[in-house]
Design a protein around this motif. Structure first.
Motif, PDB file in Angstrom:
ATOM      1  N   ARG A 207       0.832  -1.208   0.000  1.00 43.78           N
ATOM      2  CA  ARG A 207       0.000   0.000   0.000  1.00 43.78           C
ATOM      3  C   ARG A 207       0.864   1.253   0.000  1.00 43.78           C
ATOM      4  O   ARG A 207       0.584   2.204  -0.728  1.00 43.78           O
ATOM      5  CB  ARG A 207      -0.914   0.002   1.223  1.00 43.78           C
ATOM      6  CG  ARG A 207      -1.713   1.291   1.379  1.00 43.78           C
ATOM      7  CD  ARG A 207      -2.522   1.287   2.646  1.00 43.78           C
ATOM      8  NE  ARG A 207      -3.627   0.356   2.569  1.00 43.78           N
ATOM      9  CZ  ARG A 207      -4.469   0.114   3.578  1.00 43.78           C
ATOM     10  NH1 ARG A 207      -4.316   0.756   4.723  1.00 43.78           N
ATOM     11  NH2 ARG A 207      -5.454  -0.749   3.454  1.00 43.78           N
ATOM     12  N   TRP A 208       1.928   1.273   0.827  1.00 50.81           N
ATOM     13  CA  TRP A 208       2.793   2.445   0.883  1.00 50.81           C
ATOM     14  C   TRP A 208       3.534   2.660  -0.433  1.00 50.81           C
ATOM     15  O   TRP A 208       3.689   3.789  -0.888  1.00 50.81           O
ATOM     16  CB  TRP A 208       3.776   2.314   2.043  1.00 50.81           C
ATOM     17  CG  TRP A 208       4.810   3.383   2.069  1.00 50.81           C
ATOM     18  CD1 TRP A 208       6.152   3.237   1.905  1.00 50.81           C
ATOM     19  CD2 TRP A 208       4.586   4.789   2.238  1.00 50.81           C
ATOM     20  NE1 TRP A 208       6.783   4.455   1.964  1.00 50.81           N
ATOM     21  CE2 TRP A 208       5.847   5.416   2.176  1.00 50.81           C
ATOM     22  CE3 TRP A 208       3.442   5.558   2.435  1.00 50.81           C
ATOM     23  CZ2 TRP A 208       5.991   6.793   2.303  1.00 50.81           C
ATOM     24  CZ3 TRP A 208       3.594   6.929   2.567  1.00 50.81           C
ATOM     25  CH2 TRP A 208       4.846   7.536   2.500  1.00 50.81           C
ATOM     26  N   GLN A 209       4.005   1.577  -1.043  1.00 45.20           N
ATOM     27  CA  GLN A 209       4.673   1.711  -2.339  1.00 45.20           C
ATOM     28  C   GLN A 209       3.707   2.233  -3.392  1.00 45.20           C
ATOM     29  O   GLN A 209       4.079   3.061  -4.235  1.00 45.20           O
ATOM     30  CB  GLN A 209       5.248   0.360  -2.760  1.00 45.20           C
ATOM     31  CG  GLN A 209       6.449  -0.091  -1.946  1.00 45.20           C
ATOM     32  CD  GLN A 209       6.888  -1.498  -2.283  1.00 45.20           C
ATOM     33  OE1 GLN A 209       6.081  -2.324  -2.736  1.00 45.20           O
ATOM     34  NE2 GLN A 209       8.159  -1.794  -2.073  1.00 45.20           N
ATOM     35  N   THR A 210       2.490   1.772  -3.347  1.00 52.44           N
ATOM     36  CA  THR A 210       1.489   2.258  -4.305  1.00 52.44           C
ATOM     37  C   THR A 210       1.203   3.737  -4.095  1.00 52.44           C
ATOM     38  O   THR A 210       1.126   4.522  -5.057  1.00 52.44           O
ATOM     39  CB  THR A 210       0.198   1.453  -4.170  1.00 52.44           C
ATOM     40  OG1 THR A 210       0.472   0.070  -4.416  1.00 52.44           O
ATOM     41  CG2 THR A 210      -0.860   1.938  -5.152  1.00 52.44           C
ATOM     42  N   LEU A 211       1.056   4.140  -2.836  1.00 49.35           N
ATOM     43  CA  LEU A 211       0.793   5.542  -2.554  1.00 49.35           C
ATOM     44  C   LEU A 211       1.966   6.418  -2.982  1.00 49.35           C
ATOM     45  O   LEU A 211       1.779   7.471  -3.604  1.00 49.35           O
ATOM     46  CB  LEU A 211       0.525   5.726  -1.055  1.00 49.35           C
ATOM     47  CG  LEU A 211      -0.868   5.338  -0.552  1.00 49.35           C
ATOM     48  CD1 LEU A 211      -0.917   5.433   0.964  1.00 49.35           C
ATOM     49  CD2 LEU A 211      -1.924   6.223  -1.176  1.00 49.35           C
ATOM     50  N   ARG A 212       3.168   5.991  -2.651  1.00 46.59           N
ATOM     51  CA  ARG A 212       4.332   6.850  -2.871  1.00 46.59           C
ATOM     52  C   ARG A 212       4.756   6.903  -4.333  1.00 46.59           C
ATOM     53  O   ARG A 212       5.086   7.972  -4.845  1.00 46.59           O
ATOM     54  CB  ARG A 212       5.493   6.353  -2.002  1.00 46.59           C
ATOM     55  CG  ARG A 212       6.752   7.210  -2.084  1.00 46.59           C
ATOM     56  CD  ARG A 212       7.719   6.832  -0.986  1.00 46.59           C
ATOM     57  NE  ARG A 212       8.105   5.434  -1.066  1.00 46.59           N
ATOM     58  CZ  ARG A 212       9.182   4.980  -1.735  1.00 46.59           C
ATOM     59  NH1 ARG A 212       9.943   5.825  -2.384  1.00 46.59           N
ATOM     60  NH2 ARG A 212       9.479   3.699  -1.744  1.00 46.59           N
TER      61      ARG A 212
END
Length: 312
Positions: A207-212
């Motif tokens: 999720r964090w990789q997708t957001l960033r």
């Protein structure tokens, strides 16, 4: 004879406009009238401020070097008999508090926006949205009073001195622009297509990789627009900054130096001048700078929006 009457009725219907057509004509005329009033109003405001602001240089014969000097005492003259109307301290302070407020507010705004759009549940997102709307509705004088009662004494105990200065103004402006940047950034993040998120998750991203790496990059033009609009509000804020900045027209030498912005100088001195005098004209020149910066911020927003527009 009946056929002649029927033909006359048909001809009358064809030659006379219907009620719907008349309503459309009136609506179009009202729309054009409203547009004309807005255009005339904007042109009149720009002309009025520009004419008053330029009078400092055309009527009072102040040079650009004098206007961009560091000494601000419009009622006094230097050893050469020239007026001391140096506006550089206010310009430096205005840009300083605006940039610092944007730098401090942006990380918090992006974090809250990402949490509202992609992490929080619907109930938590609604609660945060209500808090953001509440911050937007608080009047500027309340922010200034809280800064005067809380921020200034805290900085006074922390670093000594009076507590007034750029840092106090930055903290107050940071809180004021935070809801603006947050709301616009959240809208930009929500506008990112769901297919991009799903494609990222399908490739094994967290999720964090997708957001960033996906969502924030796709929403970058909207986020930059949000930051610019937040800076525009911070640059034009007057009352809240006036209450915590110190209102001393000197070139700031640190974050705790009492100083003054363009807007605070205008609000404190405009009522004490006589129209047509140098003291009054030079304040209109400061207003002209504020107007020019407002136009620059709007131009930047349009450029960012044009660069970030998706090809059709």
């Amino acid at each position: 004879m009946q056929l002649t009457r029927t033909n006359a009725m048909i001809q009358d219907e064809l030659t006379h406009s219907s009620r719907e057509t008349r309503q459309d004509t009136r609506g179009r005329a009202l729309t054009y009238l409203s547009i004309g009033v807005v255009v005339v109003l904007v042109v009149a405001i720009i002309y009025f401020i520009a004419a008053r602001g330029v009078a400092t240089f055309t009527t009072n014969h102040v040079t650009l070097s004098e206007f961009f000097g560091t000494n601000w005492q419009p009622t006094a003259t230097d050893s050469n008999g020239r007026p001391e109307v140096g506006a550089l301290p206010m310009m430096v302070t205005s840009f300083s508090v605006t940039i610092l407020a944007a730098l401090v507010a942006t990380p918090f705004a992006l974090s809250v926006a990402m949490f509202m759009t992609d992490i929080a549940e619907r109930r938590g997102a609604k609660l945060l949205q209500a808090v953001i709307e509440l911050l937007v509705g608080i009047p500027s004088v309340v922010y200034g009073f809280i800064g005067l009662a809380v921020v200034v004494p805290f900085l006074r105990r922390l670093a000594g001195g009076t507590g007034f200065g750029i840092l106090a103004g930055t903290i107050v402006l940071c809180v004021m622009v935070l809801p603006t940047v947050t709301s616009l950034a959240a809208a930009s993040i929500r506008a990112v297509p769901l297919s991009l998120r799903q494609a990222s998750y399908a490739m094994g991203a967290t999720r964090w990789q997708t957001l960033r790496k996906v969502v924030l990059r796709a929403a970058t033009p909207g986020i930059i627009t949000a930051i610019i609009l937040g800076m525009a509000r911070a640059f034009g804020e007057a009352l809240a900054v006036q209450m915590v900045i110190g209102n001393t027209t000197v070139l700031p030498r640190g974050l705790f130096t009492p100083t003054s912005t363009l807007t605070s100088t205008l609000t404190t001195e405009m009522g004490n001048t006589v129209p047509g005098t140098l003291q009054n004209n030079v304040l209109w020149s400061l207003a002209l700078i504020l107007l020019a910066m407002s136009l620059v911020f709007n131009l930047l927003v349009r450029l960012v929006g044009r660069k970030g527009a998706l090809p059709s």
